[in-house]
Design a protein around this motif. Structure first.
Motif, PDB file in Angstrom:
ATOM      1  N   ARG A  12     -13.681 -12.476  -6.487  1.00 25.82           N
ATOM      2  CA  ARG A  12     -13.822 -12.558  -5.016  1.00 25.82           C
ATOM      3  C   ARG A  12     -14.897 -13.628  -4.446  1.00 25.82           C
ATOM      4  NH1 ARG A  12     -11.278  -9.076  -1.362  1.00 25.82           N
ATOM      5  NH2 ARG A  12     -13.232  -8.946  -0.294  1.00 25.82           N
ATOM      6  N   ARG A  13     -15.747 -13.728  -5.188  1.00 28.69           N
ATOM      7  CA  ARG A  13     -16.851 -14.700  -4.816  1.00 28.69           C
ATOM      8  C   ARG A  13     -16.162 -16.040  -4.766  1.00 28.69           C
ATOM      9  NH1 ARG A  13     -22.334 -12.311  -6.916  1.00 28.69           N
ATOM     10  NH2 ARG A  13     -22.549 -10.608  -5.516  1.00 28.69           N
ATOM     11  N   ARG A  14     -15.484 -16.278  -5.899  1.00 31.31           N
ATOM     12  CA  ARG A  14     -15.011 -17.779  -6.000  1.00 31.31           C
ATOM     13  C   ARG A  14     -14.021 -18.150  -5.177  1.00 31.31           C
ATOM     14  NH1 ARG A  14     -13.781 -22.375  -7.721  1.00 31.31           N
ATOM     15  NH2 ARG A  14     -12.616 -22.977  -9.454  1.00 31.31           N
ATOM     16  N   PHE A  15     -12.910 -17.282  -5.212  1.00 34.69           N
ATOM     17  CA  PHE A  15     -11.496 -17.719  -4.160  1.00 34.69           C
ATOM     18  C   PHE A  15     -11.720 -17.095  -2.899  1.00 34.69           C
ATOM     19  CE2 PHE A  15     -10.377 -17.413  -8.719  1.00 34.69           C
ATOM     20  CZ  PHE A  15      -9.814 -18.635  -8.889  1.00 34.69           C
ATOM     21  N   LEU A  16     -12.589 -16.223  -2.489  1.00 36.64           N
ATOM     22  CA  LEU A  16     -12.677 -15.968  -1.114  1.00 36.64           C
ATOM     23  C   LEU A  16     -13.979 -16.325  -0.231  1.00 36.64           C
ATOM     24  CD1 LEU A  16     -11.114 -12.386  -1.279  1.00 36.64           C
ATOM     25  CD2 LEU A  16     -10.118 -14.320  -0.601  1.00 36.64           C
ATOM     26  N   SER A  17     -14.449 -17.530  -0.716  1.00 35.42           N
ATOM     27  CA  SER A  17     -15.459 -18.148  -0.208  1.00 35.42           C
ATOM     28  C   SER A  17     -15.154 -19.329   0.749  1.00 35.42           C
ATOM     29  CB  SER A  17     -16.599 -18.499  -1.355  1.00 35.42           C
ATOM     30  OG  SER A  17     -16.029 -19.541  -1.987  1.00 35.42           O
ATOM     31  N   ALA A  18     -15.937 -19.208   1.785  1.00 34.92           N
ATOM     32  CA  ALA A  18     -15.836 -20.380   2.903  1.00 34.92           C
ATOM     33  C   ALA A  18     -16.943 -21.000   3.032  1.00 34.92           C
ATOM     34  CB  ALA A  18     -15.308 -19.915   4.054  1.00 34.92           C
ATOM     35  N   VAL A  73     -18.680  -0.424 -21.115  1.00 32.18           N
ATOM     36  CA  VAL A  73     -18.559  -1.794 -21.021  1.00 32.18           C
ATOM     37  C   VAL A  73     -17.400  -2.258 -20.352  1.00 32.18           C
ATOM     38  CG1 VAL A  73     -18.547  -3.637 -22.833  1.00 32.18           C
ATOM     39  CG2 VAL A  73     -20.322  -1.961 -22.827  1.00 32.18           C
ATOM     40  N   GLY A  74     -16.225  -1.772 -20.742  1.00 29.85           N
ATOM     41  CA  GLY A  74     -15.143  -2.210 -20.218  1.00 29.85           C
ATOM     42  C   GLY A  74     -14.911  -1.923 -18.534  1.00 29.85           C
ATOM     43  N   LEU A  75     -15.481  -0.828 -18.060  1.00 30.60           N
ATOM     44  CA  LEU A  75     -15.578  -0.981 -16.667  1.00 30.60           C
ATOM     45  C   LEU A  75     -16.203  -1.931 -16.026  1.00 30.60           C
ATOM     46  CD1 LEU A  75     -15.422   3.027 -16.196  1.00 30.60           C
ATOM     47  CD2 LEU A  75     -13.462   1.305 -15.587  1.00 30.60           C
ATOM     48  N   PHE A  76     -17.542  -2.313 -16.772  1.00 30.01           N
ATOM     49  CA  PHE A  76     -18.434  -3.192 -16.236  1.00 30.01           C
ATOM     50  C   PHE A  76     -17.734  -4.594 -16.221  1.00 30.01           C
ATOM     51  CE2 PHE A  76     -21.548  -6.219 -17.041  1.00 30.01           C
ATOM     52  CZ  PHE A  76     -22.580  -6.342 -15.778  1.00 30.01           C
ATOM     53  N   ALA A  77     -17.074  -5.020 -17.238  1.00 27.44           N
ATOM     54  CA  ALA A  77     -16.280  -6.323 -17.416  1.00 27.44           C
ATOM     55  C   ALA A  77     -15.215  -6.393 -16.409  1.00 27.44           C
ATOM     56  CB  ALA A  77     -15.914  -6.338 -18.697  1.00 27.44           C
ATOM     57  N   LEU A  78     -14.660  -5.434 -16.229  1.00 26.83           N
ATOM     58  CA  LEU A  78     -13.494  -5.607 -15.076  1.00 26.83           C
ATOM     59  C   LEU A  78     -14.195  -5.882 -13.643  1.00 26.83           C
ATOM     60  CD1 LEU A  78     -11.073  -2.875 -16.350  1.00 26.83           C
ATOM     61  CD2 LEU A  78     -10.691  -5.495 -16.356  1.00 26.83           C
ATOM     62  N   THR A  79     -15.107  -4.883 -13.593  1.00 32.34           N
ATOM     63  CA  THR A  79     -15.801  -5.078 -12.101  1.00 32.34           C
ATOM     64  C   THR A  79     -16.449  -6.392 -11.932  1.00 32.34           C
ATOM     65  OG1 THR A  79     -16.362  -2.517 -12.143  1.00 32.34           O
ATOM     66  CG2 THR A  79     -17.513  -3.731 -10.483  1.00 32.34           C
ATOM     67  N   ALA A  80     -17.234  -6.794 -13.219  1.00 34.32           N
ATOM     68  CA  ALA A  80     -17.702  -8.151 -12.955  1.00 34.32           C
ATOM     69  C   ALA A  80     -16.806  -9.145 -12.806  1.00 34.32           C
ATOM     70  CB  ALA A  80     -18.525  -8.718 -14.209  1.00 34.32           C
ATOM     71  N   LEU A  81     -15.543  -9.156 -13.378  1.00 37.75           N
ATOM     72  CA  LEU A  81     -14.323 -10.131 -13.294  1.00 37.75           C
ATOM     73  C   LEU A  81     -13.988 -10.276 -11.769  1.00 37.75           C
ATOM     74  CD1 LEU A  81     -12.512 -12.128 -14.442  1.00 37.75           C
ATOM     75  CD2 LEU A  81     -11.108 -10.020 -15.134  1.00 37.75           C
ATOM     76  N   TRP A  82     -13.781  -8.783 -11.253  1.00 36.85           N
ATOM     77  CA  TRP A  82     -13.332  -8.612  -9.901  1.00 36.85           C
ATOM     78  C   TRP A  82     -14.292  -9.364  -8.747  1.00 36.85           C
ATOM     79  CZ3 TRP A  82     -15.171  -5.510  -5.724  1.00 36.85           C
ATOM     80  CH2 TRP A  82     -14.176  -5.403  -4.648  1.00 36.85           C
ATOM     81  N   VAL A  83     -15.773  -9.017  -9.008  1.00 37.56           N
ATOM     82  CA  VAL A  83     -16.547  -9.461  -8.122  1.00 37.56           C
ATOM     83  C   VAL A  83     -16.631 -11.080  -8.254  1.00 37.56           C
ATOM     84  CG1 VAL A  83     -19.095  -9.530  -7.709  1.00 37.56           C
ATOM     85  CG2 VAL A  83     -18.135  -7.634  -7.912  1.00 37.56           C
TER      86      VAL A  83
END
Length: 130
Positions: free
Chosen positions: A45-51, A32-42
């Motif tokens: 990236r989608r929010r702040f690196l989108s154009a 669950v912890g690794l899934f949460a960290l990965t979901a936060l990272w994705v």
């Protein structure tokens, strides 16, 4: 995004095959912890690196720029210290810089993975508006 839970499952199966006491809660919390960290990272990236270019706005990360404010896309040179759209201190790594001249004669840096495609999209929108 499933590599964390898969890692936890492999750890659980490995521990159970080795014999002895298996700590299922530990492996569940690791998954669950690794899934949460990965979901936060994705998400970040989608929010702040989108154009994105629409008929009325250029979106760069969390910032919007009205298309009406863009005066020039071609033959614009960015002086050192040019403000980067999207709120970053610099253009994100592995992204191309696209200098834009605004209606108040300031220059800003837009960015995209494919700088030529962003330039062409902006040219197209500006042509349609003219």
């Amino acid at each position: 995004m499933t590599w964390g839970p898969l890692f936890a499952l492999v750890g659980y199966v490995g521990e159970s095959l080795a014999g002895g006491r298996v700590n299922a809660m530990l492996w569940l919390s690791v998954g669950v912890g690794l899934f949460a960290l990965t979901a936060l990272w994705v998400y970040a990236r989608r929010r702040f690196l989108s154009a994105r270019v629409t008929d009325t706005e250029l979106w760069q990360g969390g910032e919007r720029l009205a298309i009406d404010r863009i005066a020039a896309v071609d033959d614009v040179e960015a002086p050192p210290g040019t403000r980067v759209l999207g709120g970053g201190l610099s253009v994100p790594r592995k992204f191309a810089e696209v200098p834009l001249r605004l209606d108040d004669d300031t220059v800003v840096l837009a960015w995209a993975r494919d700088g030529d495609a962003l330039r062409e999209a902006l040219r197209s929108v500006l042509r349609d508006r003219a």
